[in-house]
Design an enzyme around this catalytic site. Structure first.
Site, PDB file in Angstrom:
ATOM      1  N   SER A  46       4.387  -2.781  -6.089  1.00 55.02           N
ATOM      2  CA  SER A  46       5.834  -2.988  -6.143  1.00 55.02           C
ATOM      3  C   SER A  46       6.297  -3.568  -7.468  1.00 55.02           C
ATOM      4  O   SER A  46       7.496  -3.639  -7.724  1.00 55.02           O
ATOM      5  CB  SER A  46       6.272  -3.916  -5.000  1.00 55.02           C
ATOM      6  OG  SER A  46       5.666  -5.188  -5.130  1.00 55.02           O
ATOM      7  N   LYS A  61      12.079 -10.607  -0.599  1.00 58.78           N
ATOM      8  CA  LYS A  61      12.124 -10.629  -2.064  1.00 58.78           C
ATOM      9  C   LYS A  61      13.523 -10.951  -2.574  1.00 58.78           C
ATOM     10  O   LYS A  61      13.689 -11.781  -3.480  1.00 58.78           O
ATOM     11  CB  LYS A  61      11.647  -9.287  -2.619  1.00 58.78           C
ATOM     12  CG  LYS A  61      10.175  -9.012  -2.394  1.00 58.78           C
ATOM     13  CD  LYS A  61       9.780  -7.628  -2.886  1.00 58.78           C
ATOM     14  CE  LYS A  61       8.284  -7.390  -2.673  1.00 58.78           C
ATOM     15  NZ  LYS A  61       7.867  -6.046  -3.109  1.00 58.78           N
TER      16      LYS A  61
END
Length: 861
Positions: A693, A736
């Site tokens: 990611s 996140k």
């Protein structure tokens, strides 16, 4: 602090001004960010607008225990339970908390109710082989009564046999037989005396037998008198004694014959009387168990053994010395002799009297003995003692004819359980073994009970990874567990499933005695169900977690002293649940506040970017921004992953760096190799990095470093990139974004901060209230992107540029054109220097000509 911020801002502005002059096509950051799509507050959270059909009526109705949205698993379970063939046991797989055990219990109750109840099992004394107790199956509910009847039989015979053998009639018959025998022996003795007298001998009966004594002058000689005789006299006496010896031997033989006949007659009298008493006592048994052949055979063996050991029921004049002793065997195990009537006792091994339908056993502690049974022992004077009555049943024996539910992880942890379970299931026989004998240094032999035929359906509950491990590494697993029931961790969010949620909440309200939930409370729980799976279009099937939230929300409502549970109670329960496990996150935030962790969210810097990472602690996952840095230099072309060099990089992260390198080479090395020398590092990372990611952030970081363009540190980046520069979705997007928002909020929101996420992750957004409010006030932003170029332009404010196939170059004045020239300039210079050096080496040497006369002449002048 204010002066430092002004200085940093002025330096950043100077760099931007210089870059704008270098790139005529460049646009300022504010204009660039405005032309990209930003998500509004409605797009980052899906509220529940579902109106339940009369939730108050549902709360008053009966609880609903139906299985919710597990069609695939339900079908597999029905198939496994319906097929009654060997090997069709069921492995139930799925995430913990999806209700696997509850569903199995519900299914088994319905199925077992229509199945026949299996019979009882007993262990009895094996008269032919005492070390191998005999297993017998009886009709359901018979075992206990049969045991009681056999105990009563022993007590009855103990009394009746004594009475019978002490009766006047029996004593008369015995005395008559003995008297006849004595008369016969007396007559024979009288005849022997006459014969001996003729030969001058007397006869005397002693314990050692018949003794002949010589007679002289009518008087028997003593040993002294015999010793004083002359040799001639002694020789004469011994000659006559030898003639008398055959008569004595014949007498002894006849006496033994008479005694044997008498003994046989007495035993016959005893046997006839015992047979009559025992037969009369067994008549009720024979009538009651006439249809059970195995019981009749056992009773026949009991009768035979009783008649052979009638003395065990009669009083012994010499008893006392050996009472309670043990029958020793060559091994360290001994059969107890404390109960003289032990062979006629019954060990009820499995009793299904209270079972309705097929038995259902859920074994929560599947140790070897709990599962397969054991043979108990006593220690007396340092010696192990045992008998067949000490054989105890395990879960498999109790579940015989029904269903046994086990946890996969538990049976794999227990020693010898998995291998033994496979052997038992394949052979369909249950052996009662002593696990200690397998680990004993000295070989011992104890009881070996006969195996019991086994017919049990095993349901094994575990995770997917255990199933895959067993399927790949155990060749017997797929032969034993042919049915897999896979429980899904999520389901579609539709009116039907939301109605199921309402039913579930109503059921828990009744079962747990909770306050009723209003529409807002139900809506909040449904939204929480979407947040758990990080998907606006899905709901979790982990109903154990939903149940916990209903209980905790009920507590919050009762603290407020309200009569209904509302949204505020549910949200407070969720918030407190999060805070209970957020100690580590609080420590990290404190380190950010104290600047122990270096993170900037308000500046623009070259060679730095804020990636987004997720920390998973089991019961809690939270996001934290990670400072990623990059440096370029002259050296060997390629990207050096410092995390990999330090053995802190996982396989997926290494793959992401390789994809990043591939994209850079494919983009900027179309005609010739690109001279890229860069190092990438996750600063202040000590626990390792994995996942792809961060690929998008690393890609933008490398491009900005080569172009020497600062990146806005107020924008966090997450996303995976493929070799074509397309952005791919990632996990943990909510954590996140919320983690980066907390950092920005801690350092001060400026209205330009936000996160770049893959466009595919928009449907996964279920952000908390604080982030949604900031988005609504334009204090925080979410930008979805689909290509790496978009993310680069958002981060830098400069146009990336497109490749022109006709001209074989990037768009003039773009950043990519500058990067392309920068990467190939060094190579072009190297090539020119190499060509010049090559020409010098290959150029032929020429002879130097003498100076012209004119020059000489002029030189002299």
């Amino acid at each position: 602090m204010k002066n430092n911020k002004k200085t940093e801002a002025s330096l950043t502005q100077n760099i931007l001004t210089k870059r704008e002059k270098e790139f005529p096509v460049a646009q300022k950051l504010q204009k660039t960010t405005l032309r990209f799509r930003r998500l509004n507050s409605d797009e980052v959270y899906r509220f529940c607008d579902f109106q339940s059909t009369a939730p108050e009526k549902k709360a008053k109705s009966e609880p609903n225990y139906d299985i919710i949205s597990q069609v695939r698993a339900v079908r597999a379970i029905n198939l496994g339970l319906g097929i009654q063939k060997p090997g069709y046991n069921i492995y139930v797989a799925g995430v913990q908390g999806t209700g696997k055990t509850s569903v199995i219990r519900s299914f088994l109750k319905k199925t077992a109710a229509h199945c026949p109840t299996p019979g009882d099992w007993i262990y009895v004394y094996n008269f032919k082989n005492p070390e191998s107790p005999h297993a017998m199956e009886l009709k359901t509910g018979i075992a206990k009564r049969f045991k009681k009847q056999m105990d009563e039989l022993v007590e009855q015979l103990t009394v009746e046999l004594v009475d019978a053998f002490q009766s006047e009639e029996y004593e008369t018959n015995v005395n008559s037989t003995v008297n006849v025998s004595n008369e016969k022996k007396a007559k024979l003795f009288s005849e022997l005396e006459k014969t001996a007298k003729i030969k001058n001998f007397g006869v005397k009966s002693t314990r050692m037998g018949i003794v002949t004594v010589p007679i002289i002058e009518g008087k028997p000689l003593s040993e002294k008198d015999y010793s004083e005789l002359s040799d001639e006299q002694k020789e004469k006496i011994e000659g006559e004694r030898n003639l008398l010896e055959p008569e004595v031997l014949d007498f002894a033989r006849k006496v033994r014959s008479i005694e044997n006949d008498t003994k046989n007659k007495l035993e016959e009298l005893q046997s006839e009387l015992g047979d009559y008493v025992v037969s009369q006592a067994l008549i009720p048994f024979l009538k009651e168990y006439e249809v059970q052949k195995n019981v009749l055979e056992y009773l026949e063996d009991v009768k035979k053994h009783l008649l052979e050991n009638l003395n065990e029921f009669l009083p012994d004049e010499e008893e006392g010395e050996g009472e309670g002793e043990e029958i020793s065997t060559p091994s360290s195990y001994h059969l107890k002799k404390g109960d003289p009537h032990l062979p006629y006792r019954i060990n009820v091994f499995v009793d299904n009297t209270e079972v309705e339908g097929a038995p259902i056993i859920i074994e929560n502690n599947p140790t070897f003995y709990n599962l397969f049974g054991k043979i108990e022992k006593n220690i007396e004077y340092g010696v192990y003692t045992t008998d067949f009555k000490m054989i105890k049943a395990g879960s498999l024996a109790r579940a015989n004819g029904g269903y046994l539910v086990l946890n996969a992880l538990d049976i794999l942890r227990a020693p010898q359980v998995w291998d033994t379970l496979k052997r038992v299931v394949k052979n369909q026989k249950l052996f009662i073994e002593d696990l200690g004998e397998q680990y004993s240094i000295l070989a011992t032999s104890g009881l070996r009970p006969e195996p019991i035929p086994l017919n049990v359906k095993i349901i094994l509950i575990g995770s997917d990874w255990i199933y895959r491990m067993l399927y790949q590494h155990d060749e017997d697993f797929n032969k034993i567990f042919k049915i897999k029931a896979d429980f899904d961790a999520q389901m579609d969010r539709s009116n039907k499933t939301m109605e199921d949620y309402v039913e579930f909440i109503s059921t828990r309200t009744k079962v747990e005695n909770l306050l009723p939930f209003d529409d807002t409370g139900i809506a909040a729980i449904i939204e929480f169900g979407s947040r758990i799976v990080d998907d606006q279009d899905k709901l979790t099937t982990r109903f154990s977690l939903i149940k916990d939230i209903t209980i905790e929300a009920d507590f919050m409502a009762k603290e407020r002293k309200t009569k209904k549970v509302s949204r505020s109670d549910v949200e407070k329960a969720i918030e407190e649940r999060y805070m209970r496990s957020a100690a580590i996150e609080d420590h990290i935030i404190e380190m950010l506040k104290r600047k122990d962790i270096i993170i900037s969210t308000s500046s623009r810097r070259v060679g730095e970017i804020n990636g987004l990472a997720v920390y998973s602690l089991g019961d809690l996952s939270f996001g934290v921004p990670t400072r990623i840095t990059c440096r370029t230099y002259k050296g060997k072309p390629g990207i050096l992953n410092i995390e990999r060099e330090a053995s802190l990089s996982g396989k997926l992260h290494n793959k992401g760096v390789s994809i990043l390198t591939s994209w850079l080479n494919a983009t900027f090395a179309k005609k010739s190799p690109a001279n890229i020398s860069a190092t990438i590092c996750f600063e202040q990372n000590y626990n390792g990095v994995d996942g792809d990611s961060a690929t998008l952030a690393e890609l933008c970081l490398v491009l900005s470093t080569i172009a020497n363009i600062p990146i806005d540190q107020g924008i966090g980046v997450t996303g995976s990139v493929n070799q074509f520069g397309e952005i791919q979705p990632i996990g943990g997007v909510n954590e996140k974004i919320e983690g980066f928002f907390k950092t920005c909020n801690l350092q001060g929101l400026n209205g330009r901060q936000g996160c770049i996420i893959p466009v595919q992750n928009v449907k996964h957004l279920m952000l908390n209230r604080e982030v949604r409010e900031a988005i609504e006030k334009n204090e925080f932003h979410i930008w979805p992107v689909s290509r790496a170029e978009e993310a680069f332009e958002l981060l830098t404010g400069f146009h990336a540029g497109n490749w022109d196939d006709k001209k074989s170059c990037f768009e003039k004045g773009s950043v990519f054109e500058k990067i392309y020239k920068t990467l190939h300039l060094k190579i072009d210079n190297k090539e020119k220097k190499a060509k010049i050096a090559h020409k010098k080496l290959t150029k032929p040497k020429s002879t130097r000509k003498s100076p012209s006369p004119v020059r000489k002449k002029s030189t002299k002048k």
